[in-house]
Design an enzyme around this catalytic site. Structure first.
Site, PDB file in Angstrom:
ATOM      1  N   HIS A 137       0.837  -1.199   0.000  1.00 25.89           N
ATOM      2  CA  HIS A 137       0.000   0.000   0.000  1.00 25.89           C
ATOM      3  C   HIS A 137       0.870   1.247   0.000  1.00 25.89           C
ATOM      4  O   HIS A 137       1.724   1.400   0.870  1.00 25.89           O
ATOM      5  CB  HIS A 137      -0.908   0.021   1.240  1.00 25.89           C
ATOM      6  CG  HIS A 137      -2.163  -0.796   1.069  1.00 25.89           C
ATOM      7  ND1 HIS A 137      -3.299  -0.559   1.791  1.00 25.89           N
ATOM      8  CD2 HIS A 137      -2.446  -1.836   0.255  1.00 25.89           C
ATOM      9  CE1 HIS A 137      -4.253  -1.406   1.421  1.00 25.89           C
ATOM     10  NE2 HIS A 137      -3.747  -2.203   0.487  1.00 25.89           N
ATOM     11  N   TYR A 192      -8.767   5.949   7.782  1.00 23.01           N
ATOM     12  CA  TYR A 192      -8.826   6.321   9.198  1.00 23.01           C
ATOM     13  C   TYR A 192      -9.800   7.493   9.312  1.00 23.01           C
ATOM     14  O   TYR A 192      -9.564   8.553   8.737  1.00 23.01           O
ATOM     15  CB  TYR A 192      -7.451   6.777   9.690  1.00 23.01           C
ATOM     16  CG  TYR A 192      -6.441   5.666   9.852  1.00 23.01           C
ATOM     17  CD1 TYR A 192      -5.743   5.149   8.753  1.00 23.01           C
ATOM     18  CD2 TYR A 192      -6.174   5.116  11.108  1.00 23.01           C
ATOM     19  CE1 TYR A 192      -4.811   4.138   8.900  1.00 23.01           C
ATOM     20  CE2 TYR A 192      -5.239   4.096  11.262  1.00 23.01           C
ATOM     21  CZ  TYR A 192      -4.569   3.613  10.148  1.00 23.01           C
ATOM     22  OH  TYR A 192      -3.648   2.595  10.301  1.00 23.01           O
ATOM     23  N   PRO A 202      -3.313   0.471  19.080  1.00 19.26           N
ATOM     24  CA  PRO A 202      -3.144  -0.046  17.715  1.00 19.26           C
ATOM     25  C   PRO A 202      -3.377   0.985  16.602  1.00 19.26           C
ATOM     26  O   PRO A 202      -3.136   0.710  15.435  1.00 19.26           O
ATOM     27  CB  PRO A 202      -4.181  -1.171  17.621  1.00 19.26           C
ATOM     28  CG  PRO A 202      -5.168  -0.867  18.677  1.00 19.26           C
ATOM     29  CD  PRO A 202      -4.433  -0.152  19.761  1.00 19.26           C
ATOM     30  N   LYS A 228       1.633  -0.170  15.203  1.00 13.33           N
ATOM     31  CA  LYS A 228       3.046  -0.258  15.589  1.00 13.33           C
ATOM     32  C   LYS A 228       3.419  -1.522  16.360  1.00 13.33           C
ATOM     33  O   LYS A 228       4.579  -1.907  16.406  1.00 13.33           O
ATOM     34  CB  LYS A 228       3.394   0.956  16.469  1.00 13.33           C
ATOM     35  CG  LYS A 228       3.391   2.255  15.729  1.00 13.33           C
ATOM     36  CD  LYS A 228       4.627   2.434  14.858  1.00 13.33           C
ATOM     37  CE  LYS A 228       4.341   3.327  13.683  1.00 13.33           C
ATOM     38  NZ  LYS A 228       4.348   2.613  12.409  1.00 13.33           N
ATOM     39  N   TYR A 243       4.202   6.488  10.240  1.00 11.66           N
ATOM     40  CA  TYR A 243       3.344   5.358   9.863  1.00 11.66           C
ATOM     41  C   TYR A 243       4.141   4.260   9.154  1.00 11.66           C
ATOM     42  O   TYR A 243       3.943   3.072   9.415  1.00 11.66           O
ATOM     43  CB  TYR A 243       2.212   5.845   8.950  1.00 11.66           C
ATOM     44  CG  TYR A 243       1.110   4.827   8.780  1.00 11.66           C
ATOM     45  CD1 TYR A 243       1.071   3.991   7.670  1.00 11.66           C
ATOM     46  CD2 TYR A 243       0.130   4.678   9.759  1.00 11.66           C
ATOM     47  CE1 TYR A 243       0.064   3.040   7.528  1.00 11.66           C
ATOM     48  CE2 TYR A 243      -0.889   3.730   9.618  1.00 11.66           C
ATOM     49  CZ  TYR A 243      -0.908   2.920   8.501  1.00 11.66           C
ATOM     50  OH  TYR A 243      -1.892   1.962   8.364  1.00 11.66           O
TER      51      TYR A 243
HETATM   52  P1  FAS Z   1       2.459 -11.990  21.388  1.00 10.24           P
HETATM   53  O1  FAS Z   1       1.528 -11.698  22.527  1.00 10.24           O
HETATM   54  O2  FAS Z   1       1.958 -11.966  20.000  1.00 10.24           O
HETATM   55  O3  FAS Z   1       3.095 -13.453  21.577  1.00 10.24           O
HETATM   56  C1  FAS Z   1       3.463 -13.908  22.864  1.00 10.24           C
HETATM   57  C2  FAS Z   1       3.434 -15.425  22.816  1.00 10.24           C
HETATM   58  O4  FAS Z   1       3.935 -15.913  24.057  1.00 10.24           O
HETATM   59  C3  FAS Z   1       2.001 -15.970  22.665  1.00 10.24           C
HETATM   60  O5  FAS Z   1       1.957 -16.916  21.639  1.00 10.24           O
HETATM   61  C4  FAS Z   1       1.704 -16.578  24.028  1.00 10.24           C
HETATM   62  O6  FAS Z   1       0.862 -17.709  23.931  1.00 10.24           O
HETATM   63  C5  FAS Z   1       3.100 -16.965  24.506  1.00 10.24           C
HETATM   64  N1  FAS Z   1       3.238 -17.045  25.958  1.00 10.24           N
HETATM   65  C6  FAS Z   1       2.699 -16.200  26.893  1.00 10.24           C
HETATM   66  N2  FAS Z   1       3.051 -16.617  28.133  1.00 10.24           N
HETATM   67  C7  FAS Z   1       3.830 -17.742  27.979  1.00 10.24           C
HETATM   68  C8  FAS Z   1       4.477 -18.629  28.873  1.00 10.24           C
HETATM   69  N3  FAS Z   1       4.407 -18.453  30.193  1.00 10.24           N
HETATM   70  N4  FAS Z   1       5.192 -19.662  28.354  1.00 10.24           N
HETATM   71  C9  FAS Z   1       5.287 -19.848  27.006  1.00 10.24           C
HETATM   72  N5  FAS Z   1       4.665 -19.056  26.095  1.00 10.24           N
HETATM   73  C10 FAS Z   1       3.952 -18.010  26.595  1.00 10.24           C
HETATM   74  N6  FAS Z   1      -0.491  -4.554  16.568  1.00 10.24           N
HETATM   75  C11 FAS Z   1      -0.490  -3.915  15.382  1.00 10.24           C
HETATM   76  O7  FAS Z   1       0.586  -3.511  14.904  1.00 10.24           O
HETATM   77  N7  FAS Z   1      -1.670  -3.693  14.719  1.00 10.24           N
HETATM   78  C12 FAS Z   1      -2.873  -4.169  15.201  1.00 10.24           C
HETATM   79  O8  FAS Z   1      -3.904  -3.983  14.590  1.00 10.24           O
HETATM   80  C13 FAS Z   1      -2.903  -4.869  16.416  1.00 10.24           C
HETATM   81  N8  FAS Z   1      -4.081  -5.393  16.896  1.00 10.24           N
HETATM   82  C14 FAS Z   1      -4.061  -6.097  18.082  1.00 10.24           C
HETATM   83  C15 FAS Z   1      -5.238  -6.674  18.598  1.00 10.24           C
HETATM   84  C16 FAS Z   1      -5.225  -7.371  19.815  1.00 10.24           C
HETATM   85  C17 FAS Z   1      -6.490  -8.021  20.343  1.00 10.24           C
HETATM   86  C18 FAS Z   1      -4.027  -7.465  20.555  1.00 10.24           C
HETATM   87  C19 FAS Z   1      -4.003  -8.154  21.910  1.00 10.24           C
HETATM   88  C20 FAS Z   1      -2.853  -6.922  20.041  1.00 10.24           C
HETATM   89  C21 FAS Z   1      -2.865  -6.246  18.800  1.00 10.24           C
HETATM   90  N9  FAS Z   1      -1.702  -5.697  18.244  1.00 10.24           N
HETATM   91  C22 FAS Z   1      -1.681  -5.035  17.075  1.00 10.24           C
HETATM   92  C23 FAS Z   1      -0.454  -5.855  18.893  1.00 10.24           C
HETATM   93  C24 FAS Z   1       0.058  -7.247  18.579  1.00 10.24           C
HETATM   94  O9  FAS Z   1       0.084  -7.442  17.207  1.00 10.24           O
HETATM   95  C25 FAS Z   1       1.395  -7.388  19.258  1.00 10.24           C
HETATM   96  O10 FAS Z   1       2.165  -6.204  19.133  1.00 10.24           O
HETATM   97  C26 FAS Z   1       2.179  -8.549  18.763  1.00 10.24           C
HETATM   98  O11 FAS Z   1       1.392  -9.699  18.918  1.00 10.24           O
HETATM   99  C27 FAS Z   1       3.476  -8.616  19.572  1.00 10.24           C
HETATM  100  O12 FAS Z   1       4.070  -9.822  19.336  1.00 10.24           O
HETATM  101  P2  FAS Z   1       4.820 -10.599  20.513  1.00 10.24           P
HETATM  102  O13 FAS Z   1       5.673  -9.651  21.267  1.00 10.24           O
HETATM  103  O14 FAS Z   1       5.423 -11.790  19.878  1.00 10.24           O
HETATM  104  O15 FAS Z   1       3.695 -11.013  21.562  1.00 10.24           O
HETATM  105  C1  PHB Z   2      -5.536  -4.070  10.929  1.00  9.10           C
HETATM  106  O1  PHB Z   2      -5.729  -4.273   9.720  1.00  9.10           O
HETATM  107  O2  PHB Z   2      -5.732  -4.943  11.808  1.00  9.10           O
HETATM  108  C2  PHB Z   2      -5.038  -2.700  11.377  1.00  9.10           C
HETATM  109  C3  PHB Z   2      -4.613  -1.803  10.415  1.00  9.10           C
HETATM  110  C4  PHB Z   2      -4.152  -0.549  10.820  1.00  9.10           C
HETATM  111  C5  PHB Z   2      -4.153  -0.228  12.163  1.00  9.10           C
HETATM  112  C6  PHB Z   2      -4.579  -1.145  13.124  1.00  9.10           C
HETATM  113  C7  PHB Z   2      -5.035  -2.392  12.721  1.00  9.10           C
HETATM  114  O3  PHB Z   2      -3.716   1.010  12.553  1.00  9.10           O
END
Ligand code: FAS
Ligand code: PHB
Length: 392
Positions: free
Chosen positions: A72, A201, A294, A298, A386
């Site tokens: 994009h 947005y 979010p 980032k 961004y």
């Molecule tokens: P993660 O949380 O992805 O991964 C951690 C891993 O560790 C998991 O698989 C978990 O099961 C495991 N774990 C936890 N405790 C453990 C233990 N005791 N032993 C072993 N394993 C264990 N970011 C964006 O950039 N854009 C978005 O739109 C966006 N939407 C999101 C929506 C939601 C609902 C959430 C919660 C987050 C969102 N995020 C978004 C942020 C998200 O993408 C995180 O930044 C990303 O998952 C970070 O990755 P990790 O640091 O690997 O953590």
């Molecule tokens: C998504 O597609 O999940 C998304 C895209 C942009 C954002 C947050 C989430 O800023």
């Protein structure tokens, strides 16, 4: 079991770190508490910054992303019934973003790991990190009902916001910064082609809305909702109606494409930073160390920045006995983390309507958006934030 680097968590951070260390010949073990299906299906991020896409390609994990991901070159700001496109490459010397879901990134990295990479144990829950201050830290974990210990030279806490690694940092050295926002995001997946070719947005008096996508046939969309909202409180029709209201525009050529909603969830918005990101031989990376709202897309990208930095540091130590990048790890990552917090919180404030917002606040928000639409300097700051700053 013994290894050089014990990695807790098989989310994007843990999986990419494991891949980078495999490539560098630094042996490592990944412990993941959930099963493979959970990791591969958990709906989260959707946007990869320029540097993240580059990092995945360099790690040999970019082939399907380049085939199926959607590059994009712009995003649209929609406010006061106006549409303004931000041309990302034109403002950043060529940087863009790629729409490629976190679920797909994890699938690609897991497939690489299982095809000749180091050990990846699913259903292996880390119980505690012990001896982080010593030269021989260990991870106590439970796997298949049996408690074991992973003896390591270093431990990477990639276990997300609710993991255990952070608990191994003594309170006396921990500094925690954070805030929660008085609203959340109601997110949907829908089997309907996106209503626009790029992300939209929208700032509206009724609240923020975001139109995103997962593919040319799947829409991802979000609505700002009050904190504490449950997804079940919103019918599919109410969600589409509200998206339509908040995305209203004077442009008659645009319409909202409606379709069957296949997933619905609510995500609270918060900021959180744990300093330092290193204690002895324990390193925190990704959501284990920080959370951003979010809005700026980032979270996943910050996690990638952390582990690219950590992999370089551990590889330098492994190859040359040089610990200089290890000693700089926390400072290097936190500089990028705080810039991401600044950017994400500013964009959240600009686009969301706080419950106690006044007409004065509304006018200040609209003036901020009008400034971006009318001044290249303001637009450039948005585009640079961004698309993400280069990882090195
Ligand atoms: P993660 O949380 O992805 O991964 C951690 C891993 O560790 C998991 O698989 C978990 O099961 C495991 N774990 C936890 N405790 C453990 C233990 N005791 N032993 C072993 N394993 C264990 N970011 C964006 O950039 N854009 C978005 O739109 C966006 N939407 C999101 C929506 C939601 C609902 C959430 C919660 C987050 C969102 N995020 C978004 C942020 C998200 O993408 C995180 O930044 C990303 O998952 C970070 O990755 P990790 O640091 O690997 O953590
Ligand atoms: C998504 O597609 O999940 C998304 C895209 C942009 C954002 C947050 C989430 O800023």
């Amino acid at each position: 079991m013994r290894t050089t680097v014990g990695i807790i968590g098989a989310g994007p951070a843990g999986l990419l770190l494991g891949r980078l260390l495999d490539d560098a010949g630094v042996d490592n073990v990944v412990l993941e508490s959930r099963d493979r299906a959970y990791v591969e299906q958990r709906q989260r991020a959707g946007i990869l910054e320029h540097g993240t896409a580059e990092a995945l390609r360099a790690a040999g994990a970019g082939e399907r992303m380049d085939r199926e991901g959607l590059p994009h070159d712009g995003i649209e700001l929609r406010f006061d019934r106006r549409r303004h496109r931000v041309d990302l490459p034109a403002l950043t010397g060529g940087r863009n973003v790629t729409v490629y879901a976190q679920t797909e990134v994890c699938k690609d990295l897991i497939a690489l790991r299982l095809d000749g990479g180091g050990p990846l144990l699913f259903a292996a829950e880390a119980l505690a990190v012990e001896g982080a201050e010593t030269a021989a830290p260990r991870v106590r974990y439970r796997h298949r009902g049996r408690e074991s210990a992973l003896e390591c030279d270093y431990v990477a806490g990639c276990d997300g916001f609710r993991g255990v690694a952070r608990e191994a940092v003594p309170e006396a050295v921990s500094r925690v910064f954070g805030r929660t926002f008085p609203f959340a995001w109601l997110g949907i997946l829908a089997d309907v082609p996106p209503s626009h070719g790029e992300l939209v947005y929208a700032r509206h008096d009724r609240g923020f809305a975001l139109l995103s996508m997962r593919s040319p046939t799947v829409t991802r969309a979000y609505l700002q909702v009050p904190d504490g909202t449950h997804a079940a409180e919103w019918s599919d029709e109410e969600i589409w109606d509200e998206l339509d209201r908040r995305l209203e525009t004077d442009d008659p050529s645009w319409t909202l494409h409606r379709g069957p909603v296949t997933a619905k969830s609510v995500t609270p918005l918060r900021s959180y930073v744990h300093e330092p990101m290193r204690h002895g031989r324990l390193f925190l990376a990704g959501d284990a160390a920080h959370i951003v709202p979010p809005t700026g897309a980032k979270g996943l990208n910050l996690a990638v920045g952390d582990v690219v930095t950590l992999a370089r540091a551990l590889t330098l130590r492994h190859e040359k006995g040089d610990a200089s990048l290890i000693d700089a790890y926390s400072r290097t990552c936190l500089r990028r983390v705080w810039q991401a917090e600044r950017f994400s919180c500013a964009l959240t404030a600009l686009l969301h309507r706080a419950p106690d917002a006044t007409p004065f606040d509304d006018r200040v928000q609209l003036a901020g958006l009008d400034r971006i639409a009318g001044a290249r300097s303001a637009e450039t700051d948005l585009a640079e934030g961004y698309t993400g700053f280069p990882l090195d």
